[in-house]
Design a protein around this motif. Sequence first.
Motif, PDB file in Angstrom:
ATOM      1  N   UNK A 120      69.316  45.373  85.813  1.00  0.00           N
ATOM      2  CA  UNK A 120      70.740  45.560  86.114  1.00  0.00           C
ATOM      3  C   UNK A 120      71.388  46.532  85.141  1.00  0.00           C
ATOM      4  N   UNK A 121      71.019  46.447  83.872  1.00  0.00           N
ATOM      5  CA  UNK A 121      71.623  47.312  82.865  1.00  0.00           C
ATOM      6  C   UNK A 121      70.774  48.537  82.540  1.00  0.00           C
ATOM      7  N   UNK A 122      69.736  48.770  83.345  1.00  0.00           N
ATOM      8  CA  UNK A 122      68.933  49.974  83.193  1.00  0.00           C
ATOM      9  C   UNK A 122      68.106  50.019  81.935  1.00  0.00           C
ATOM     10  N   UNK A 123      67.721  48.844  81.434  1.00  0.00           N
ATOM     11  CA  UNK A 123      66.959  48.831  80.170  1.00  0.00           C
ATOM     12  C   UNK A 123      65.646  48.036  80.274  1.00  0.00           C
ATOM     13  N   UNK A 124      64.956  48.068  81.438  1.00  0.00           N
ATOM     14  CA  UNK A 124      63.686  47.327  81.501  1.00  0.00           C
ATOM     15  C   UNK A 124      62.651  47.844  80.505  1.00  0.00           C
ATOM     16  N   UNK A 125      62.778  49.110  80.123  1.00  0.00           N
ATOM     17  CA  UNK A 125      61.841  49.695  79.161  1.00  0.00           C
ATOM     18  C   UNK A 125      62.010  49.130  77.750  1.00  0.00           C
ATOM     19  N   UNK A 126      63.095  48.386  77.529  1.00  0.00           N
ATOM     20  CA  UNK A 126      63.333  47.812  76.205  1.00  0.00           C
ATOM     21  C   UNK A 126      62.804  46.382  76.077  1.00  0.00           C
ATOM     22  N   UNK A 127      62.244  45.844  77.143  1.00  0.00           N
ATOM     23  CA  UNK A 127      61.869  44.422  77.171  1.00  0.00           C
ATOM     24  C   UNK A 127      61.012  44.008  75.979  1.00  0.00           C
ATOM     25  N   UNK A 128      60.040  44.826  75.620  1.00  0.00           N
ATOM     26  CA  UNK A 128      59.114  44.451  74.545  1.00  0.00           C
ATOM     27  C   UNK A 128      59.459  45.106  73.206  1.00  0.00           C
TER      28      UNK A 128
END
Length: 226
Positions: A120-128
Amino acid sequence: MDIHFEQASVRYDARTALEPLTLRLSERRIGVIGLNGSGKTTFARLINGLVKPSSGRVCVNGFDTVKNAETVRAEAGFIFQNPQNQIILPILKEDIALGLKRKKLSNAQIEAAVAAVLARFGIPHLADRRTHELSGGELQLSAFASVLVTEPKILILDEPTNQLDLKNRNLVERTMAGMDENLIVITHDLALIEGFDRVLLFSKGLLIGDGNPGDVIAQYKTLAGA
């Protein structure tokens, strides 16, 4: 959104942080402004029970912030001025999942909810990513995600653009503009709230301005000598 202050005040020993206030809030986007020490943060923290009234009462969507504290915290999420104080686990996806643990969801449900809010906030790449490695803008979006994963109806933001550079400030503004939740925003960033439905102005623990952004911001600039 229905927030009702009934002669609510806050005192700390001999100091009054907020004078008795009777007020009803129902607009979708509300800005809260005032000089440092004016009572605006105390006012906002009353809404989700971070501060309890010394007298009177505050109700959020029909729930008393003292008698129904847990329900109110679920109704109204709070994002602090410094998101580093809010994100406590070292890996972002683990921190976001923390807020769902009380809901007794399965691991698969938690993972799906975390993935959805990151997307939703466009940050799936920050998950880890390690949270201490995130930029100011990434931290603020991460704080949004960590609170909104629990689906509060109201989001209270304390100085959401504080200490951000222009790029990250604009990113946060765009993100807020696209949100469906009811927003209550405490800020010194006057441009951030120019398009809001209503603005409240506090001074020395008193609500002295309440109305459309243009009028109340002009009143604040006069008060501040700007």
